[in-house]
Design an enzyme around this catalytic site. Structure first.
Site, mmCIF file in Angstrom:
data_model
loop_
_atom_site.group_PDB
_atom_site.id
_atom_site.type_symbol
_atom_site.label_atom_id
_atom_site.label_comp_id
_atom_site.label_asym_id
_atom_site.label_seq_id
_atom_site.Cartn_x
_atom_site.Cartn_y
_atom_site.Cartn_z
ATOM 1 N N LYS A 117 81.128 129.266 9.490
ATOM 2 C CA LYS A 117 82.483 129.129 8.928
ATOM 3 C C LYS A 117 83.553 129.279 10.016
ATOM 4 C CE LYS A 117 82.355 132.481 5.869
ATOM 5 N NZ LYS A 117 80.986 132.958 6.052
ATOM 6 N N ARG B 111 85.937 136.299 -1.314
ATOM 7 C CA ARG B 111 84.515 136.646 -1.312
ATOM 8 C C ARG B 111 84.082 137.257 -2.631
ATOM 9 N NH1 ARG B 111 84.168 137.203 4.721
ATOM 10 N NH2 ARG B 111 82.053 137.700 5.317
ATOM 11 N N ARG C 74 73.140 134.180 17.805
ATOM 12 C CA ARG C 74 74.527 134.590 18.064
ATOM 13 C C ARG C 74 74.554 135.914 18.833
ATOM 14 N NH1 ARG C 74 78.458 134.032 12.963
ATOM 15 N NH2 ARG C 74 78.318 136.235 12.536
ATOM 16 N N ARG D 174 78.507 141.892 17.790
ATOM 17 C CA ARG D 174 79.112 142.486 16.589
ATOM 18 C C ARG D 174 78.136 143.460 15.961
ATOM 19 N NH1 ARG D 174 81.575 137.941 12.709
ATOM 20 N NH2 ARG D 174 80.938 139.473 11.173
ATOM 21 N N ARG E 280 74.499 141.971 4.349
ATOM 22 C CA ARG E 280 75.576 140.978 4.177
ATOM 23 C C ARG E 280 75.089 139.794 3.337
ATOM 24 N NH1 ARG E 280 77.046 139.780 10.061
ATOM 25 N NH2 ARG E 280 78.596 138.362 9.206
#
Ligand code: AMP
Length: 206
Positions: free
Chosen positions: A13, A88, A127, A139, A150
């Site tokens: 996204k 969300r 990532r 992160r 998540r």
């Protein structure tokens, strides 16, 4: 043009919102980025959000709605915006509709990136590895354990948002597994198909 970009964590996204924002000259409104900035500056919102974000859960609707609405009220959104990571929950989607209606504006369309869960896990590992190789901070919520939370949160609380927009005839789903550029082109093609009557230039409702 006022857009929402939906999709599970790791679907790309952020990458796609940046590209669409640049192409159409509208700001990218990423709630994840706004909340990370609030955490970094130790603001009241940030202190409230930090531990929730570290666990991979959702910060409270009232907090994130107020952050987004304050941002939408800035002058650079006059020609529209692309929301990345918001709404969300269905409550957030309803609050957004209400706040936009109060300002006599509405969403033009909602774009969804569809990616299966195995591919998401591969992407998130990539990532984290890429960030580490480039000497960047990984992160904390990209660890495999937090990422699983998540995904669970996405399934339980965010997936219904897709149905919310589908039932309003606003949803455009795109295959998020293709190359970055191919996905951007599909999103742009979906935007070109916005039915007449919906404003592409982001004008106010008459
Ligand atoms: P993101 O960068 O979009 O993956 O967001 C990172 C984290 O910020 C999420 O895991 C949530 O803890 C929080 N967050 C971002 N957007 C929202 C939202 N719309 N509602 C609640 N929490 C959010």
């Amino acid at each position: 043009m006022r857009l929402v970009l939906l999709g599970p964590p790791g679907a790309g996204k952020g990458t796609q919102a940046t590209k669409i924002a640049a192409r159409f000259g509208i700001p990218q409104l990423s709630t994840g980025d706004m909340l990370r900035e609030a955490v970094a500056s130790c603001s009241t919102h940030g202190l409230r959000a930090k531990h929730i974000m570290d666990r991979g859960e959702l910060v409270p609707d009232d907090l994130v709605v107020s952050v987004v609405i304050n941002r939408i009220d800035r002058s650079d959104t006059a020609n529209g915006f692309i929301l990345d990571g918001f709404p969300r929950t269905v409550k957030q989607a309803e609050a957004l509709d209400q706040e936009l209606a109060n300002r006599d504006i509405e969403l033009d369309t909602v774009l969804e990136l569809e990616v299966d869960e195995d591919a998401l896990l591969d992407r998130i590992r990539g990532r984290a590895k890429e960030a580490a190789n480039n000497g960047k901070c990984v992160r904390s919520d990209d660890s495999p354990e937090v990422f699983k939370t998540r995904l669970d949160v996405y399934r339980a609380q965010t997936a219904p948002v897709t149905e919310y927009y589908r039932s309003r005839g606003l949803l455009n789903t795109v295959d998020g597994l293709r190359s970055i550029d191919a996905v951007t082109e599909e999103l742009a093609a979906a935007l070109a198909r916005i039915p007449a009557g919906r404003t592409i230039a982001g004008s106010r409702r008459t």
